[in-house]
Each structure stands twice: as structure tokens, then as C-alpha cells.
Scaffold this active site. Sequence first.
Site, PDB file in Angstrom:
ATOM      1  N   HIS A  39      54.200   4.713  60.243  1.00 56.23           N
ATOM      2  CA  HIS A  39      54.896   3.456  60.545  1.00 56.23           C
ATOM      3  C   HIS A  39      55.694   3.578  61.839  1.00 56.23           C
ATOM      4  CE1 HIS A  39      53.784   1.623  56.733  1.00 56.23           C
ATOM      5  NE2 HIS A  39      53.962   2.815  56.197  1.00 56.23           N
ATOM      6  N   ASP A  43      54.465   1.214  68.986  1.00 49.33           N
ATOM      7  CA  ASP A  43      53.391   0.606  69.779  1.00 49.33           C
ATOM      8  C   ASP A  43      53.911  -0.745  70.255  1.00 49.33           C
ATOM      9  OD1 ASP A  43      51.167  -0.734  70.766  1.00 49.33           O
ATOM     10  OD2 ASP A  43      49.809   0.052  69.231  1.00 49.33           O
ATOM     11  N   ARG A  76      51.566  -3.867  70.365  1.00 47.51           N
ATOM     12  CA  ARG A  76      51.352  -4.414  69.018  1.00 47.51           C
ATOM     13  C   ARG A  76      52.575  -5.173  68.513  1.00 47.51           C
ATOM     14  NH1 ARG A  76      53.595  -2.583  64.291  1.00 47.51           N
ATOM     15  NH2 ARG A  76      52.415  -2.824  62.348  1.00 47.51           N
ATOM     16  N   GLY A 112      50.018  -6.373  53.585  1.00 49.61           N
ATOM     17  CA  GLY A 112      50.156  -5.006  54.104  1.00 49.61           C
ATOM     18  C   GLY A 112      51.424  -4.884  54.915  1.00 49.61           C
ATOM     19  N   GLU A 153      52.963  -4.828  49.750  1.00 50.24           N
ATOM     20  CA  GLU A 153      52.691  -3.478  50.258  1.00 50.24           C
ATOM     21  C   GLU A 153      52.322  -2.580  49.083  1.00 50.24           C
ATOM     22  OE1 GLU A 153      51.979  -0.144  52.184  1.00 50.24           O
ATOM     23  OE2 GLU A 153      52.334  -2.059  53.214  1.00 50.24           O
ATOM     24  N   GLU A 197      44.865  -7.729  45.737  1.00 51.29           N
ATOM     25  CA  GLU A 197      43.858  -8.181  44.775  1.00 51.29           C
ATOM     26  C   GLU A 197      44.328  -8.101  43.330  1.00 51.29           C
ATOM     27  OE1 GLU A 197      41.892  -6.567  48.478  1.00 51.29           O
ATOM     28  OE2 GLU A 197      43.510  -5.932  47.120  1.00 51.29           O
ATOM     29  N   HIS A 253      48.154   2.157  69.998  1.00 47.90           N
ATOM     30  CA  HIS A 253      47.849   3.261  69.081  1.00 47.90           C
ATOM     31  C   HIS A 253      46.408   3.201  68.581  1.00 47.90           C
ATOM     32  CE1 HIS A 253      48.470   0.292  65.859  1.00 47.90           C
ATOM     33  NE2 HIS A 253      47.908   1.154  65.045  1.00 47.90           N
TER      34      HIS A 253
END
Length: 385
Positions: free
Chosen positions: A77, A83, A86, A110, A132, A161, A325
Site C-alpha cells: 500500500h 505512486d 496513480r 478493493g 476490502e 462477491e 508502479h
Amino acid sequence: MGRRKGGNKALTPSGQKSGPAADGMNLDGGKEQEEAPEVVAIEEKAESSNLEDPPLIGSDKTSADYYFDSYSHFGIHEEMLKDVVRTKTYQNVIYQNSFLFKNKVVLDVGAGTGILSLFCAKAGAKHVYAVECSLMADMAKEIVQTNGYSNVITVLKGKVEEIELPVAHVDVIISEWMGYFLLFENMLNTVLYARDKWLINNGIVLPDKASLYLTAIEDAEYKEDKIEFWNNVYGFDMSCIKKQAMIEPLVDTVDQNQIVTNCQLLKTMDISKMAPGDVSFTVPFKLVAERNDYIHALVAYFDVSFTKCHKLMGFSTGPRSKATHWKQTVLYLEDVLTICEGEAVVGSLTVEPNEKNPRDVDIMLKYSINGQHCQVSRTQHYKMR
């Protein structure tokens, strides 16, 4: 999946093989190398396939064995948060387009540390559900509480899911789902699942466009170090490992000056409309040489776009853009192609999730060249795992 020396940490020019880092996003820039000397000998190779090579050692193990556990460690992380391309792009998208988030219910797929959820909450979201699956969810809850957003952000630990949201629908889905080669780890299908289950009609998915590109590079020095090394290891033939090294794509930052051909768009995915099966595809390509040189590898990279913003926003992971990254994905060729300006490497690229573990990616490359000094036709197979 291999990486060059130095791992996958450096996002500065020191992480490149040679030459300066590209500062911009222009895919048409870059300096040309000096022309390679012409080779008069004709190279003729029969069509063949590396599918006949022996199976990979440890091929019974896949990224599924460590996927969620790996995201439990803060180090990965830290790498993503640092990054700047990003993270700042997502921050700018959210802060500069607060009309997309104000008083809206947002789903962060996520969520990791919860950074995108925090951006959304600060931009005025009515509520954010941060999902998460890894143990980082526990840290995300603490981070949310420490920053005073517990009344706006709910962190849910589990797989998208398998969880149930406290609401029937969400207005916005945001996710940083992209993997190496765009599709490695295949988190995209998780985003599509969430979209189909919870997103309202005319809801927004961010980012909503992703495009995969292909180009060709000269890479003699590193291929010699990485691949040919196994031919003679302190006087011993270890070429059986070379065959396996060829099958694993390499993730690293490519110097823009190595690019020999045009950069071709292979496929654009519309995340708001595509079906899960669209992550499997076969696309043709034609890479035309822009100078006389040698080709040792093909290189794939991707762009993502946020088209629902007031002004088009996004970023590129290409060799001529600022390093991320994700770097680029290098597919080494068994042949060294001698190519003249104007000649073309043509073929097709087939991409599909691995049958055993959908988070891994299987790639089949068919390529041929019928040039003045080189005639080759070959099929190669690669496995990202």
C-alpha cells in the site's frame, strides 16, 4: 512474472535500465537511436511454438495462493500511495469533480487503506462503503476513525462477491482495479460484479475506460543478462531454466529510446458497459519500424480514462509517460528480429484468464516478419502468475 534487478519499487529514473525518465504523457515523443548496422545474412526460421516446452516448475501454484494475504502488508500500500501519478490522478478526479460525489452513495471496491474513500468523503459524498478483503480492512477502519469520517465511511471486510451492502443501490463505484498488463489479478471482474448488482441506472463507474497498447523494443543488453545468462552458468548448461524465463513476462520500466516501432492500440474496455467475458480476447497488431534496428521484445502498457469528469482526465503507464508502479510488461521474443525502417511485425495477441486461477493471465503471441534481412514466423506462450 519476472521483474528486473531492483524489484518493482523505484518510480524514479534510477529504476530504469538506461537513459532519462520520461516526464510527460506524450506517446509520440522520444529520441531516436542511431541506426543499427545492416545485416546482410538472411535469417530463415521455421514456424514453431514454445507450447512444446516442459511445464513450468511449481506450475501448480498460482497468485490465488497469496493474493489477499499480500495486500494485508502495509508495504504494497505504501508503494501504491507513493505512486504520485496513480494517487494524485484519483485525488484530482474526485476533488475537481465534486459534483459527481456530493450527496451520493459511493462504493469503493478493493479499498485498501481507504484513501479513495477518504477523498470521496472529503468531496461531500453522502456515504461511502469501502470493501476490502485483506486484513488491511482493520487498519482502514482505524484510519477512517482517526480522520473523523466514521459517520460517512463504512468499511466492510470481505469479498465483494460475498458481502451484503446495507443499501440496495449505489450512485458511484470507484476502484483502482488495474494490475500489471492491465488485467493481471483480474480484479476487473469484481468491479463488474459490483456494477451489475448495486449500481443504479445511469450510475457512474470510475475509471470508465481502459486501453491496452503494444510496441516493440531493442533490448539486447538486458535480454543477454536475463535470458541468455542460463546458457552458460560457470561453465554449466542451465538452458532448461531459460525456457521457463522466456515464458514469464517481465515487469519493468522501459527507456523510451528503446522503442523501435509505432505504439498500437490493441483494445479499449468500457467499464460501464462491458461484460465479464470481454476480458478474454484476440486482437491483431501491426508494428511498423520507425528506424533500422533489432527487436528483442514486445512491450505492453495501458491507459485509463475518467470520461465523466468536467474535463477528460486519466493517465498512461507507457514508456513515454511518467513512471508508475505498474511500469510496463515486457514479452521477450525467442528470435532477434532484424528490421528496417518501414517494415512491419504483424500478428495477434490472445489474452485470457488462466483456467485454474482467473487472477493469473495466459497470453499467446503470434508474430511474423517478412523483411529484407529477416523472415520469421512463430507462436509464443506466456504466463503471468
